[in-house]
Design an enzyme around this catalytic site. Sequence first.
Site, mmCIF file in Angstrom:
data_model
loop_
_atom_site.group_PDB
_atom_site.id
_atom_site.type_symbol
_atom_site.label_atom_id
_atom_site.label_comp_id
_atom_site.label_asym_id
_atom_site.label_seq_id
_atom_site.Cartn_x
_atom_site.Cartn_y
_atom_site.Cartn_z
ATOM 1 N N ARG A 108 0.663 -1.318 0.287
ATOM 2 C CA ARG A 108 -0.048 0.286 0.000
ATOM 3 C C ARG A 108 1.095 1.044 -0.381
ATOM 4 N NH1 ARG A 108 -5.246 0.976 3.409
ATOM 5 N NH2 ARG A 108 -6.367 0.201 2.014
ATOM 6 N N HIS A 135 -6.901 1.056 -6.562
ATOM 7 C CA HIS A 135 -6.506 0.646 -5.675
ATOM 8 C C HIS A 135 -7.782 -1.189 -6.001
ATOM 9 C CE1 HIS A 135 -7.648 -1.373 -1.731
ATOM 10 N NE2 HIS A 135 -8.463 -0.692 -1.238
ATOM 11 N N GLN A 138 -9.621 -4.320 -4.318
ATOM 12 C CA GLN A 138 -11.133 -3.529 -4.177
ATOM 13 C C GLN A 138 -12.206 -4.106 -4.710
ATOM 14 O OE1 GLN A 138 -12.439 -2.184 -0.384
ATOM 15 N NE2 GLN A 138 -14.452 -2.272 -1.529
ATOM 16 N N ASP A 231 -17.527 6.818 -1.724
ATOM 17 C CA ASP A 231 -15.499 6.465 -1.639
ATOM 18 C C ASP A 231 -16.007 7.886 -0.698
ATOM 19 O OD1 ASP A 231 -13.542 5.940 -0.651
ATOM 20 O OD2 ASP A 231 -12.555 6.422 -2.735
ATOM 21 N N CYS A 271 -16.375 1.252 -0.460
ATOM 22 C CA CYS A 271 -15.149 0.292 0.509
ATOM 23 C C CYS A 271 -14.830 1.176 1.956
ATOM 24 C CB CYS A 271 -14.513 1.178 -0.634
ATOM 25 S SG CYS A 271 -13.512 2.318 -0.445
HETATM 26 N N1 NVA Z 1 -9.938 6.452 -1.785
HETATM 27 C C1 NVA Z 1 -9.478 6.075 -0.467
HETATM 28 C C2 NVA Z 1 -10.159 5.032 0.002
HETATM 29 C C3 NVA Z 1 -9.690 3.936 0.881
HETATM 30 C C4 NVA Z 1 -10.286 2.498 1.281
HETATM 31 C C5 NVA Z 1 -8.462 6.493 -0.396
HETATM 32 O O1 NVA Z 1 -7.102 6.057 -0.811
HETATM 33 O O2 NVA Z 1 -8.234 6.959 1.349
HETATM 34 N N1 CP Z 2 -11.290 0.051 1.909
HETATM 35 C C1 CP Z 2 -10.152 -0.569 2.665
HETATM 36 O O1 CP Z 2 -8.833 -0.803 1.114
HETATM 37 O O2 CP Z 2 -9.525 0.058 3.520
HETATM 38 P P1 CP Z 2 -9.076 0.087 4.978
HETATM 39 O O3 CP Z 2 -7.689 1.481 3.884
HETATM 40 O O4 CP Z 2 -9.189 -0.619 5.677
HETATM 41 O O5 CP Z 2 -7.829 -1.811 3.976
#
Ligand code: NVA
Ligand code: CP
Length: 311
Positions: A108, A135, A138, A231, A271
């Site tokens: 990540r 992502h 997801q 989201d 998500c």
């Molecule tokens: N768009 C969000 C997704 C979190 C799972 C982020 O990147 O923070």
């Molecule tokens: N949806 C998702 O990726 O959640 P986290 O940020 O908790 O991993």
Amino acid sequence: MSVNMKGKNFVSINDLSFEEFYQILRTTERLKDEDEMGIRHHILKGKTLAMIFQKPSTRTRVSFETGIYQLGGVALYLGPNDLQLKRGETISDTARVLVRYVDGIMARLFDHDDCVQLATHSTKTVINGLTDLLHPCQVMTDLFTIYEKKNTLKGLKVAFMGDGSNNMANSWIFGAAKAGVHLTIGTPEGYLPDKDIVAMAQYDFSHSGGSLKVTHDPIEAVKGVDVIYTDVWASMGQEDEREKRIKLMMPYQVNSDLVKHADENYLFMHCLPAHREEEVTAEVCDSDHSVIFDEAENRLHTQKAIMALMM
Ligand code: NVA
Ligand code: CP
């Protein structure tokens, strides 16, 4: 027909062939069914997954860690302070070192190019656990969840509401293109999806029969749709823009007035993590239409499928 995916990377849904895409969905279904019957195969016995996290996570971390354990392997959590990346060691050296110890890497990261670099320099499977651009785990999960609930994907209508330029919107474009879904993104001006992603998805859209539309009209976006997806409006790393984004995106909030325009059996998806009363009201988020916790659970089954097939 099954295809051999051993050693493949999963950086973007767009990198998958149609056969690979459906194989992940079929394997997810099988692993979930078997798990519910109490059957667990130790397909990854003795294998180790390195998990690099530059950003926080609840679902991704816990589902990958428990997922590989259920498959007979172990995970190593490598947080932002745990690697020499923090002191400037390059991504390519990190990849070339880690593969001497582990059997796969899940990462990540902020910069999507870092994920591409990791995959380029790793001789073992690299799985994208979220970057600023994409992502993919997801959206594979989301498509599996929709398939589970609606028994089909092709031809369904999905509205993605809010920030049309974020990693989830971009991944949804690739996912819809593969699955033959009609995706409409409802977003304010200045938050359009990545142009390169839209261009790259064209081949799959033309072969799957899906389509992409972007509109600034929230009602038009959700009219008759089978799924409403949203989201957070400010993704990780964009916290400074939160106030500005709340003002701009409020017309796209998923609330009881907006959902009246969707199909009567619409699903609400997110998500997570969710900010209730921002991108979605509690009334919709916690309604009978909402499948957010099944969706969160399915991260486990989908990622087990990805690891079982690729590692
Ligand atoms: N768009 C969000 C997704 C979190 C799972 C982020 O990147 O923070
Ligand atoms: N949806 C998702 O990726 O959640 P986290 O940020 O908790 O991993």
